[in-house]
Design a protein around this motif. Sequence first.
Motif, mmCIF file in Angstrom:
data_model
loop_
_atom_site.group_PDB
_atom_site.id
_atom_site.type_symbol
_atom_site.label_atom_id
_atom_site.label_comp_id
_atom_site.label_asym_id
_atom_site.label_seq_id
_atom_site.Cartn_x
_atom_site.Cartn_y
_atom_site.Cartn_z
ATOM 1 N N ASP A 210 0.778 -1.219 -0.030
ATOM 2 C CA ASP A 210 -0.067 0.049 0.155
ATOM 3 C C ASP A 210 0.826 1.408 0.097
ATOM 4 N N PRO A 211 1.776 1.510 -1.192
ATOM 5 C CA PRO A 211 2.552 2.743 -1.098
ATOM 6 C C PRO A 211 1.880 3.879 -0.808
ATOM 7 N N ASP A 212 0.859 4.107 -1.487
ATOM 8 C CA ASP A 212 0.108 5.546 -1.343
ATOM 9 C C ASP A 212 -0.245 5.641 0.069
ATOM 10 N N LYS A 213 -1.051 4.484 0.845
ATOM 11 C CA LYS A 213 -1.102 4.758 2.228
ATOM 12 C C LYS A 213 0.104 5.190 3.012
ATOM 13 N N LEU A 214 1.250 4.473 2.739
ATOM 14 C CA LEU A 214 2.521 4.629 3.703
ATOM 15 C C LEU A 214 2.912 6.053 3.325
ATOM 16 N N ALA A 215 2.832 6.590 2.159
ATOM 17 C CA ALA A 215 3.240 8.086 1.865
ATOM 18 C C ALA A 215 2.341 9.021 2.385
ATOM 19 N N ALA A 216 1.185 8.623 2.572
ATOM 20 C CA ALA A 216 0.252 9.747 3.197
ATOM 21 C C ALA A 216 0.368 9.665 4.680
ATOM 22 N N ALA A 217 0.727 8.507 5.281
ATOM 23 C CA ALA A 217 0.954 8.643 6.544
ATOM 24 C C ALA A 217 2.115 9.576 7.067
ATOM 25 N N PHE A 218 3.130 9.678 6.180
ATOM 26 C CA PHE A 218 4.429 10.590 6.301
ATOM 27 C C PHE A 218 4.084 11.936 5.565
ATOM 28 N N GLY A 219 3.025 12.279 5.059
ATOM 29 C CA GLY A 219 2.453 13.545 4.623
ATOM 30 C C GLY A 219 3.371 13.839 3.266
ATOM 31 N N LEU A 220 3.685 12.755 2.583
ATOM 32 C CA LEU A 220 4.243 12.574 1.154
ATOM 33 C C LEU A 220 3.160 12.444 0.047
ATOM 34 N N GLN A 221 3.266 13.157 -1.101
ATOM 35 C CA GLN A 221 2.406 12.993 -1.973
ATOM 36 C C GLN A 221 2.531 11.717 -2.678
ATOM 37 N N GLY A 222 3.821 11.027 -2.766
ATOM 38 C CA GLY A 222 3.900 9.660 -3.329
ATOM 39 C C GLY A 222 5.329 9.128 -2.983
ATOM 40 N N LEU A 223 5.428 7.939 -3.660
ATOM 41 C CA LEU A 223 6.859 7.426 -3.569
ATOM 42 C C LEU A 223 7.245 7.195 -4.981
ATOM 43 N N ASP A 224 8.652 7.227 -5.035
ATOM 44 C CA ASP A 224 9.156 7.127 -6.479
ATOM 45 C C ASP A 224 10.020 6.044 -6.576
ATOM 46 N N ALA A 225 9.995 5.060 -5.139
ATOM 47 C CA ALA A 225 10.847 3.701 -5.323
ATOM 48 C C ALA A 225 10.188 3.091 -4.284
ATOM 49 N N PRO A 226 10.349 1.561 -4.580
ATOM 50 C CA PRO A 226 9.593 0.494 -3.730
ATOM 51 C C PRO A 226 9.846 0.933 -2.074
ATOM 52 N N ALA A 227 9.220 0.751 -1.135
ATOM 53 C CA ALA A 227 9.248 0.950 0.169
ATOM 54 C C ALA A 227 9.303 -0.493 0.943
ATOM 55 N N PHE A 228 9.864 -0.450 1.919
ATOM 56 C CA PHE A 228 10.037 -1.614 2.819
ATOM 57 C C PHE A 228 9.899 -1.560 4.207
ATOM 58 N N ALA A 229 9.292 -2.489 5.121
ATOM 59 C CA ALA A 229 9.311 -2.198 6.562
ATOM 60 C C ALA A 229 10.281 -3.343 6.713
ATOM 61 N N VAL A 230 11.265 -2.966 7.459
ATOM 62 C CA VAL A 230 12.439 -3.893 7.927
ATOM 63 C C VAL A 230 12.139 -4.574 9.481
ATOM 64 N N ILE A 231 12.386 -5.718 9.566
ATOM 65 C CA ILE A 231 12.115 -6.476 10.620
ATOM 66 C C ILE A 231 13.525 -7.030 10.964
ATOM 67 N N TRP A 232 13.634 -7.396 12.290
ATOM 68 C CA TRP A 232 14.944 -8.137 12.562
ATOM 69 C C TRP A 232 14.629 -9.380 13.723
ATOM 70 N N THR A 233 15.199 -10.294 13.221
ATOM 71 C CA THR A 233 14.614 -11.534 13.775
ATOM 72 C C THR A 233 15.879 -12.613 14.265
ATOM 73 N N THR A 234 15.868 -13.285 15.249
ATOM 74 C CA THR A 234 16.599 -14.569 15.566
ATOM 75 C C THR A 234 16.092 -15.842 15.186
ATOM 76 N N THR A 235 14.875 -15.860 14.942
ATOM 77 C CA THR A 235 14.267 -17.170 14.438
ATOM 78 C C THR A 235 13.948 -17.174 12.938
#
Length: 941
Positions: free
Chosen positions: A220-245
Amino acid sequence: MSDQNTIDYSKTLNLPDTPFPMRGNLPKREPDWVKKWEDGKLHDKLRAARAGQEKFVLHDGPPYANGQIHIGHAVNKILKDMIVKARQLKGLDAVYVPGWDCHGLPIENQIEKLHGRNLPRDEVQAKSRAYAAEQIAGQMADFKRLGVLGAWDNPYKTMNFANEANEIRALKKIMERGFIYRGLKPVYWCFDCGSSLAEFEIEYQDKKSTTLDIAFECADPDKLAAAFGLQGLDAPAFAVIWTTTAWTIPANQALNINPHLNYALVKTERGYLLLAASLVESCLERFGLQGEVVGTTKGETLGLIHFKHPLYDVDPGYARFSPVYLADYATDEDGTGIVHSSPAYGLDDFHSCVTHGMKYEDILNPVQGNGQYEEGFPLFGGLHIWKAVPVIIEALKNAGCVLSTHDIMHSYPHCWRHKTPVIYRAAAQWFVRMDEGEGVFTTDKAPRSLREVALDAIEQTSFYPENGKARLRDMIANRPDWCISRQRNWGVPLPFFIHKDSGELHPRTMEIIDQAASMVEQGGIEAWSKVTAEEILGADEAQHYTKVNDTLDVWFDSGTTHLHVLRGSHADILQFPADLYLEGHDQHRGWFHSSLLTACATDGRAPYKGLLTHGFTVDGQGRKMSKSVGNVVAPQSVSDKLGAEIIRLWVASTDYSGDLAIDDKILARVVDAYRRIRNTLRFLLANISDFDIQRDAVADAEMFEVDRYALGRAAALQTDILAHYEVYEFHPVVARLQHFCSEFLGGFYLDVLKDRLYTTKADSRARRSAQTALYHITHAMLRWMAPFLSFTAEEAWEIIGSSDSIFIETYSTLPATDDLLAVKWERLLDIRAAANKEIEAVREQGQVGSSLQANMTITAPADDLAALQSLGEDLKFIFITSQVTLQAGDALAISVTPSSAQKCERCWHYRDDVGVNPGHPTLCGRCDSNLHGDGEAREFA
């Protein structure tokens, strides 16, 4: 006139005599005592001797019926035995019923090793029952060999039919109180056990794991951009997680973000990365990337934005999305501030997903009970999760979503039996609820939560040592609900039927529980295992219900013994609550814990008034015992070589509140201590061998002053010893007994008495006064040592006792200490110590041999002089010199000179009157009087 040259004056002495040997020959003789106790039914005699008296119940925490006992078992059983015997000697009806824990996985594992896998359930049960019986017989013999007294002909066993039945009834009672529920919930799962584990079956060890920073692409790149007050994103966006499992990634179903934290959107050469704002710098450094923060926002604005699963977003048949759920357990303390959620494999993940509306049937749970992904699971089906980890990591790398990876060592939960890593795994299980909530078939709901009741019960319990209280309280305060169901064959059944469609219990469940208990009482758990749904419900209902094959957690077995033993199989001789539970300190998370919870659930209180914990056994260097290290000390070997009495004395002389160290050097010191005590006891017995308390006793007022002082010392010591016994302390008792034997008796009193015992007339008041004191001291001492030196005390009691056993007796009644007399004699002993130093100095110069060759002059100030003068001519016997001259002075001063008098052949004193009787020219006047006249006059010593 006798020819003195033909007389052997040593034969005229009252020389001590006793059948009590100097050497105990413990390995050979102890088994005879065990047999005698058993053949003579000593336990029954002890019960008869205390019939009607106040009870003392130390409830036995059952050892597991598997394998030979080790030194830790010996410590545990000997401690219990010492406490029970000390209470018995106090005059209480101190009952000890030994018990065994008989169900559970270790026995099932042994049956599998012996007879192979995949045996029918009824065959596993039959073989397990027989195996447990064999193990109990072997352990029982070893415990008896250690001198432990108890109801060995009537122990309790959790596998006895009546105990199994009453455990089922205990389950019903806890259900009625509203504490039992069924739920799908991640529980600790051991692949080796093939079953869930309780919280207290977990221990933490270091484990090597591979950490991963994984990028989930935003769907949902448009929703993500809106959450940060941006008009849109010009590249893919990623949530980064860290795990040991890494093995949990295939079952990921959500991402968790903290609504209260600030999150940043960072533009990098890999695209936009969503990270906790406070972790941007450390994350970029770890990823090896450069980046610019293009916006920040609170986590609460990111809820329900969807991200693609990194492995299942290509094939439409596997496509899966991970929505953002808001959860406080996501923090910015480490990692990325975003937590990936696999609800089947984590408690927080599970609660978060369920709270956000995920249904139980939608939770992915591909890991089977044996640790393998189910066969049809995409990409990794059939692989064991530990072997799948490198395969999963490679797949993630191929998908281009791994930003960083490292190996770390970290603390990880392990099965305390198998020492292998465990996981959280969602399974439909039965639980005991700790906090408020609804239970199944509640008819008598408890007014408070189980956690509240248990914490209050801890406050009402006495702890030995006191630090056990905080440990148990913290465990209860923080523990989750107790999973009581297990997927095993050899255990007490959960006699439930579940509706195939609704998952609800049968409406007649409580009646069925009663029916199951009755069947088990007649035929054991096997009777219920063999019964079918049709036989219980009828053919029509049976087709709609599934019979539950789960068994109760083995901790429920032992944890409910307060019901099925104290108030069940042994209610006629035991009582509830028990006065004491005693185990190793690991049982704060085990038997103490489960017993507390079940008793609070059924009775609203702890099943014990007191809890005593002891440490573990280690070698002399403090190392844990291990066969591979070669530092194991087997109690059987020590008993065969040195005697069980040496193990008992080692246990008693060691502070059990910490670890108990043992090795050959330590045991050698214990042997030496035992010999000193035994030699003292032998001297006492030998010198009262011709004494009859009814015929020969001297009244208290007529006893010699030093004898009355000695009895006062014994009385004070007994008060001290009994005070330590009252709070279950043994090592101070041993220390004080050893000091009494070596310093007071050996170093003073017995040394002083020898002349009076050996040289005076056999039936003189002088000798009988000494023997009266020795008689009382011997009887008191035997009772002090009987709890720990049981074989030795019983051996001596056979010589001087009037009853069948020392343990039928109670502690001696000794005359109260005369404080003025004690003060006087303590000062005399100080002066004596100073005198001995002077004698030793002269002896080193070669001027005297024994102290009897010395003449002593003591100059003393008024108070000291008065005390010394009060003993008259007897003073020399206190200093064991042939002559003492007193004179007044400002300070204490002592001088020693060699005697010029002749030595008496009989008493060895140097006296001017040797040869006063021409017929016995080598005898002194007092020996001549003791042999041929009225006897010497003595009043004080």
